[in-house]
Write an enzyme that holds these catalytic residues in place. Structure first.
Site, short mmCIF file in Angstrom:
data_model
loop_
_atom_site.label_atom_id
_atom_site.label_comp_id
_atom_site.label_asym_id
_atom_site.label_seq_id
_atom_site.Cartn_x
_atom_site.Cartn_y
_atom_site.Cartn_z
N ASP A 31 0.86 -1.19 0.00
CA ASP A 31 0.00 0.00 0.00
C ASP A 31 0.90 1.23 0.00
OD1 ASP A 31 -2.02 2.00 0.74
OD2 ASP A 31 -3.24 0.29 1.35
N ASP A 58 4.30 1.74 -4.17
CA ASP A 58 3.32 2.26 -5.11
C ASP A 58 3.30 1.35 -6.33
OD1 ASP A 58 2.09 4.01 -7.11
OD2 ASP A 58 2.38 5.56 -5.56
N ILE A 59 2.12 1.05 -6.83
CA ILE A 59 2.05 0.16 -8.00
C ILE A 59 2.55 0.85 -9.27
CG2 ILE A 59 0.33 -1.49 -7.13
CD1 ILE A 59 -1.83 0.09 -8.63
N ALA A 81 -5.79 -1.77 -4.61
CA ALA A 81 -5.16 -0.45 -4.71
C ALA A 81 -5.70 0.32 -5.92
CB ALA A 81 -3.65 -0.61 -4.81
N ASN A 99 -2.82 5.93 -12.39
CA ASN A 99 -2.79 5.12 -11.16
C ASN A 99 -3.54 3.80 -11.30
OD1 ASN A 99 -1.60 6.37 -8.50
ND2 ASN A 99 -2.32 8.05 -9.77
N SER A 124 -16.47 -2.54 -9.78
CA SER A 124 -17.56 -1.75 -9.22
C SER A 124 -18.79 -1.88 -10.11
CB SER A 124 -17.11 -0.29 -9.18
OG SER A 124 -18.22 0.57 -9.03
N TYR A 150 -13.12 7.54 -13.37
CA TYR A 150 -12.93 6.48 -12.37
C TYR A 150 -13.63 5.20 -12.82
CZ TYR A 150 -14.59 3.56 -8.58
OH TYR A 150 -14.94 2.47 -7.84
N LYS A 154 -12.20 1.20 -14.16
CA LYS A 154 -12.62 -0.14 -13.69
C LYS A 154 -13.01 -0.99 -14.89
CE LYS A 154 -12.09 0.37 -9.25
NZ LYS A 154 -11.07 -0.37 -8.54
N PHE A 179 -21.19 -3.24 -4.89
CA PHE A 179 -22.23 -2.22 -4.84
C PHE A 179 -21.76 -1.18 -3.81
CE2 PHE A 179 -25.32 -3.29 -8.06
CZ PHE A 179 -24.64 -4.38 -8.59
N ARG A 232 -29.88 2.72 -3.44
CA ARG A 232 -28.64 1.97 -3.71
C ARG A 232 -28.66 0.67 -2.91
NH1 ARG A 232 -28.63 5.09 -6.93
NH2 ARG A 232 -27.13 6.64 -7.63
N ASP A 294 -25.90 10.74 -11.19
CA ASP A 294 -26.56 9.79 -10.27
C ASP A 294 -27.73 9.10 -10.98
OD1 ASP A 294 -25.07 9.94 -7.97
OD2 ASP A 294 -26.31 11.48 -7.01
C1 UD1 Z 1 -20.46 6.37 -6.29
C2 UD1 Z 1 -20.00 6.41 -7.71
C3 UD1 Z 1 -19.58 5.03 -8.13
C4 UD1 Z 1 -18.54 4.46 -7.16
C5 UD1 Z 1 -19.09 4.49 -5.75
C6 UD1 Z 1 -18.06 4.03 -4.73
C7 UD1 Z 1 -21.19 8.26 -8.82
C8 UD1 Z 1 -22.22 8.63 -9.84
N1 UD1 Z 1 -21.02 6.94 -8.58
O1 UD1 Z 1 -21.64 5.57 -6.23
O2 UD1 Z 1 -19.03 5.10 -9.42
O3 UD1 Z 1 -18.23 3.14 -7.52
O4 UD1 Z 1 -19.48 5.82 -5.44
O5 UD1 Z 1 -17.00 4.95 -4.61
O6 UD1 Z 1 -20.56 9.10 -8.22
N2 UD1 Z 1 -25.67 11.22 -1.59
C9 UD1 Z 1 -26.26 12.33 -1.05
N3 UD1 Z 1 -25.48 13.26 -0.44
C10 UD1 Z 1 -24.13 13.11 -0.33
C11 UD1 Z 1 -23.51 11.98 -0.89
C12 UD1 Z 1 -24.31 11.05 -1.52
O7 UD1 Z 1 -27.49 12.50 -1.13
O8 UD1 Z 1 -23.48 14.02 0.23
C13 UD1 Z 1 -26.51 10.20 -2.25
C14 UD1 Z 1 -26.19 10.04 -3.72
O9 UD1 Z 1 -26.98 10.88 -4.49
C15 UD1 Z 1 -26.55 8.57 -3.94
C16 UD1 Z 1 -26.29 7.91 -2.59
O10 UD1 Z 1 -26.24 8.97 -1.64
O11 UD1 Z 1 -27.90 8.43 -4.22
C17 UD1 Z 1 -24.99 7.14 -2.54
O12 UD1 Z 1 -23.95 7.98 -3.01
P1 UD1 Z 1 -22.43 7.53 -3.02
O13 UD1 Z 1 -22.05 7.03 -1.69
O14 UD1 Z 1 -21.63 8.64 -3.60
O15 UD1 Z 1 -22.43 6.25 -3.99
P2 UD1 Z 1 -22.91 6.12 -5.52
O16 UD1 Z 1 -23.27 7.39 -6.11
O17 UD1 Z 1 -23.91 5.02 -5.56
#
Ligand code: UD1
Length: 332
Positions: A31, A58-59, A81, A99, A124, A150, A154, A179, A232, A294
């Site tokens: 790491d 570092d990779i 990583a 990276n 992911s 990002y 993946k 997920f 989610r 989103d």
């Molecule tokens: C995000 C990434 C995804 C990545 C994953 C793990 C996007 C579009 N997707 O997923 O590619 O694999 O993180 O790193 O960014 N939320 C709020 N307020 C906040 C933060 C989040 O309402 O301050 C909501 C978001 O709208 C979403 C949910 O919480 O509906 C989860 O968000 P988040 O934890 O960022 O995950 P993902 O968006 O599902």
């Protein structure tokens, strides 16, 4: 088995290391500590009674990788990583391609040059892009409409692994599509503690609970979902870590892909309510505009992992909230 875990001090990596050592595997960690702290190694030792060999490396450093792989013959590499801040990847795409993609190519070269044919890769659900359905099976197309660099890294790494498998029949890549990982180890010794400003929901909720941020901004309540907020599939990190153990026990040549999720969807407001229930305190929040990229709703269909690996989630959102709060208390 003798296993090299890259990113083994990170959130998912550290929980997986604990499960691997507890199951009797011999683990070494590589790491660069870019998003974790060295103290995680002490926590791993306390939890398992074993201090795994640690390479601060570092990779991107090919010479160092050659040195590490020439010193030990690994059976498997579990590759966590990588950089994972979605918004940062939009601003600094090259940093992400370098990276994540180049780093993985370096790692794969070091593996193949020393006869290590087995990799388990942290992918992911983001690789599905916008598939037009809310329940995700592994056979959905990938690579279409991925909104961040990002996510594209993946997807690209998955494609690279598939090409190596085509060229080398003994090569084995297990691709685990995560997920939304949440929670912490029930001991309170390890959990999610990102350096810098977090982007994901749970670490932001944690900062609000700690009083570091005044409130949570919920990105939209006008989605076509039960309560208008996004849905989610949140998975307890200990369940996720055990998914790696199950994958390890079923390594076979070729490419194997598994969704690691609970199969259940939870809305942002339901997450807030669960946190409030576990902490006994109100969590201040406000509704703001939608966040670009989103999707309204997604969850895993994790049946393939159950059928082939005998793995399914056992812990609930309430367990994840209890363990997160326990971890926050330990941090304080
Ligand atoms: C995000 C990434 C995804 C990545 C994953 C793990 C996007 C579009 N997707 O997923 O590619 O694999 O993180 O790193 O960014 N939320 C709020 N307020 C906040 C933060 C989040 O309402 O301050 C909501 C978001 O709208 C979403 C949910 O919480 O509906 C989860 O968000 P988040 O934890 O960022 O995950 P993902 O968006 O599902």
């Amino acid at each position: 088995m003798k296993i090299l875990v890259t990113g083994g001090t990170g959130f998912i990596g550290s929980h997986t290391v604990v499960e691997l050592i507890s199951a009797g595997h011999e683990v070494e960690i590589l790491d660069n500590l870019s998003n974790s702290k060295e103290s995680v190694l002490d926590a791993i030792s306390k939890l398992t009674g074993v201090s795994p060999k640690f390479y601060k490396a570092d990779i991107l450093d090919k010479a160092r990788l050659t040195e590490i792989f020439s010193g030990t013959k690994y059976d498997v590499v579990i590759h966590f990583a990588g950089l994972k801040a979605v918004a940062e990847s939009v601003e600094q795409p090259l940093k992400y391609y370098e990276n994540n993609v180049e780093g993985t190519i370096n790692l794969l070269n070091a593996m193949l040059n020393t006869g290590v044919d087995n990799i388990i890769f942290s992918s992911s659900a983001t690789v599905y892009g916008d598939p037009g359905v809310t329940a995700y099976t592994e056979d959905l197309p990938t690579g279409q409409n991925i909104t961040s660099p990002y996510g594209k890294t993946k997807y690209m790494i998955e494609e690279i692994l598939k090409d190596i498998a085509m060229s080398k029949p003994e090569f084995s890549a297990t691709i685990l599509r995560y997920f939304n990982p949440v929670g912490a180890h029930p001991s309170g010794f390890i959990g999610e503690d990102p350096n810098g400003r977090p982007n994901n929901l749970m670490p932001i909720i944690m900062k609000v609970a700690q009083g570091e941020y005044p409130e949570l901004s919920i990105y939209g309540d006008d989605y076509p979902t039960s309560d208008g907020t996004c849905i989610r599939d949140y998975i307890h990190v200990v369940d996720l870590a055990k998914g790696h153990l199950a994958a390890l026990q079923h390594i076979k040549p070729g490419i194997s892909v598994y969704n690691l999720g609970s199969g259940k969807g939870t809305s942002v407001l339901e997450m807030v309510a669960a946190f409030e229930k576990a902490s006994g305190k109100k969590l201040p929040y406000k509704i703001v505009g939608r966040r670009t990229g989103d999707l309204p709703e997604m969850h895993a269909i994790p049946e393939k992992a159950f059928r082939e690996l005998g793995w399914k989630t056992e812990l609930t959102i309430d367990d994840a909230m209890r363990d997160t709060i326990n971890y926050l208390r330990a941090l304080a």
